[in-house]
Design a protein around this motif. Structure first.
Motif, PDB file in Angstrom:
ATOM      1  N   THR A   1      -0.639  32.487  69.602  1.00 11.76           N
ATOM      2  CA  THR A   1      -1.744  32.212  70.527  1.00 11.76           C
ATOM      3  C   THR A   1      -2.917  31.586  69.780  1.00 11.76           C
ATOM      4  O   THR A   1      -2.847  31.335  68.573  1.00 11.76           O
ATOM      5  N   THR A   2      -4.022  31.390  70.513  1.00  9.41           N
ATOM      6  CA  THR A   2      -5.217  30.771  69.911  1.00  9.41           C
ATOM      7  C   THR A   2      -6.197  31.802  69.356  1.00  9.41           C
ATOM      8  O   THR A   2      -7.293  31.444  68.921  1.00  9.41           O
ATOM      9  N   ILE A   3      -5.832  33.071  69.375  1.00  9.70           N
ATOM     10  CA  ILE A   3      -6.724  34.128  68.872  1.00  9.70           C
ATOM     11  C   ILE A   3      -6.957  33.921  67.373  1.00  9.70           C
ATOM     12  O   ILE A   3      -6.032  33.598  66.626  1.00  9.70           O
ATOM     13  N   ASP A   4      -8.205  34.106  66.953  1.00  2.72           N
ATOM     14  CA  ASP A   4      -8.583  33.946  65.550  1.00  2.72           C
ATOM     15  C   ASP A   4      -7.651  34.766  64.646  1.00  2.72           C
ATOM     16  O   ASP A   4      -7.476  35.967  64.834  1.00  2.72           O
TER      17      ASP A   4
ATOM     18  N   ASP B   1     -15.157  33.241  67.395  1.00  6.62           N
ATOM     19  CA  ASP B   1     -14.835  32.646  68.687  1.00  6.62           C
ATOM     20  C   ASP B   1     -14.968  33.697  69.791  1.00  6.62           C
ATOM     21  O   ASP B   1     -14.269  34.725  69.753  1.00  6.62           O
ATOM     22  N   PRO B   2     -15.854  33.494  70.794  1.00  7.59           N
ATOM     23  CA  PRO B   2     -16.062  34.485  71.864  1.00  7.59           C
ATOM     24  C   PRO B   2     -14.795  34.808  72.655  1.00  7.59           C
ATOM     25  O   PRO B   2     -14.557  35.956  73.015  1.00  7.59           O
ATOM     26  N   SER B   3     -13.960  33.798  72.923  1.00  8.65           N
ATOM     27  CA  SER B   3     -12.739  34.036  73.690  1.00  8.65           C
ATOM     28  C   SER B   3     -11.767  34.911  72.901  1.00  8.65           C
ATOM     29  O   SER B   3     -11.094  35.788  73.456  1.00  8.65           O
ATOM     30  N   SER B   4     -11.713  34.703  71.580  1.00  2.33           N
ATOM     31  CA  SER B   4     -10.863  35.537  70.727  1.00  2.33           C
ATOM     32  C   SER B   4     -11.341  36.984  70.740  1.00  2.33           C
ATOM     33  O   SER B   4     -10.541  37.918  70.779  1.00  2.33           O
TER      34      SER B   4
ATOM     35  N   LEU C   1     -13.045  38.516  73.170  1.00  5.20           N
ATOM     36  CA  LEU C   1     -12.738  39.121  74.477  1.00  5.20           C
ATOM     37  C   LEU C   1     -11.263  39.520  74.563  1.00  5.20           C
ATOM     38  O   LEU C   1     -10.931  40.629  75.017  1.00  5.20           O
ATOM     39  N   LEU C   2     -10.379  38.637  74.119  1.00  2.42           N
ATOM     40  CA  LEU C   2      -8.946  38.946  74.119  1.00  2.42           C
ATOM     41  C   LEU C   2      -8.646  40.130  73.206  1.00  2.42           C
ATOM     42  O   LEU C   2      -7.803  40.977  73.526  1.00  2.42           O
TER      43      LEU C   2
END
Length: 336
Positions: free
Chosen positions: A98-101, A230-233, A235-236
């Motif tokens: 995935t795109t998670i850091d 990364d904020p989206s990372s 949150l996930l």
């Protein structure tokens, strides 16, 4: 509960947010070579003080009553220090796509390697009416076991990201973790009556020192302009952490309540909390030692900083439901 009372109760969580914000505003104060001199005050003094306090606080004299419940202890320690890291390692093989850091994902692996906490699992077990003696034993024994097992697991799953050789890592662990912990236990033998009568705020002192460690860790991060979160990372990551906690609590519940398990409802409560909770107090100093000088240390620390309040929040929300389940189980036993 009033706002002021709530703030007092959650002062440590608020403190974490404030020290991270402070590090963002003025990172030069807590970086290596800065006014705080974290390479000395944190690496040696602060870490040693935390484990000395842990030695003073651990009521090992109360563990004899729970000592003989070997199956329960074996299950808890195996789950938290063997199954948990392996399960998360397997999950990360999928999440890496995935795109998670990637550094946050590595931080999730470090969470899985941590021992159970000394306090939260015991407090929640007691609040429900579970086997408090078993919770105390596994929290204390897990802390001692974690001193050896956790660094080995970190090096096994993540490798040494430090330029410091293994021998130096373990010698520093011995001097700043093992020696202060043993000294704390020795002092407790002589000061036990005084400690129980006066009840000094050892936990609060350790928490304040821990805030200092978190502050200097994030000072290093914010002083590096290329480091971004990364904020989206993030949150996930929060969603993944809650999912892991709920899934593992359900798994331990299912295993310990199956027919022929030999565990009582009170045992099940202790198993659920001790097997799934992870220690922030022991974890952050260990990460500081094993990954000393590593520029991504603060990102690796983030999942543990999230996991700690998440486990307390989730546990507190579930207390009434688990207590209701225990009551119904006791009633069904009495009606037989």
């Amino acid at each position: 509960m009033g706002l002021l009372a709530r703030l007092r109760k959650e002062w440590f969580i608020i403190g974490i947010v404030l020290v991270i914000l402070s590090a963002k505003l003025q990172p030069s104060v807590g970086v290596k070579g800065g006014p705080l001199r974290p390479e000395i005050t944190v690496a040696y003094v602060a870490v040693s003080l935390i484990f000395f306090n842990s030695g003073l606080s651990l009521k090992t004299e109360e563990l004899t009553s729970a000592l003989l419940h070997v199956r329960l202890h074996l299950f808890v320690q195996s789950f938290t220090l063997v199954f948990f890291p392996l399960a998360v390692w397997t999950l990360l093989r999928v999440l890496e796509l995935t795109t998670i850091d990637q550094w946050l994902l590595r931080g999730l692996q470090t969470v899985s390697c941590m021992p159970p906490p000394v306090s939260s699992a015991v407090i929640l077990t007691k609040a429900v009416g579970g086997n408090e003696a078993a919770a105390i034993f596994n929290s204390a024994f897990g802390s001692f076991l974690g001193i050896v097992v956790t660094p080995v697991l970190l090096l096994l799953f993540l490798g040494s990201s430090s330029s410091v050789p293994f021998s130096s890592i373990f010698s520093q662990l011995f001097m700043t973790v093992v020696v202060p912990l043993v000294l704390g236990q020795v002092c407790r033998r002589f000061l036990r009556e005084l400690l129980e009568r006066r009840k000094p705020p050892l936990g609060a002192v350790s928490s304040c020192v821990l805030l200092m460690i978190i502050y200097t860790t994030f000072c290093d991060t914010f002083s590096n302009p290329s480091m971004e979160l990364d904020p989206s990372s993030l949150l996930l990551l929060v969603l993944i952490i809650f999912s892991i906690q709920i899934s593992f609590m359900l798994l331990t519940f299912a295993f310990s309540t199956r027919s022929g398990s030999g565990f009582s409802p009170a045992d099940t409560v202790a198993i659920m909390f001790c097997s799934t909770h992870k220690s922030l107090t022991l974890g952050i100093p260990m990460l500081k030692i094993v990954f000393e000088g590593y520029e991504h240390l603060s990102l690796i620390s983030v999942p543990l900083l999230i996991y700690h309040p998440a486990q307390i929040l989730l546990g507190s929300v579930l207390v009434p439901s688990i207590r209701g389940w225990m009551t119904s189980r006791h009633k069904s036993v009495l009606l037989r």
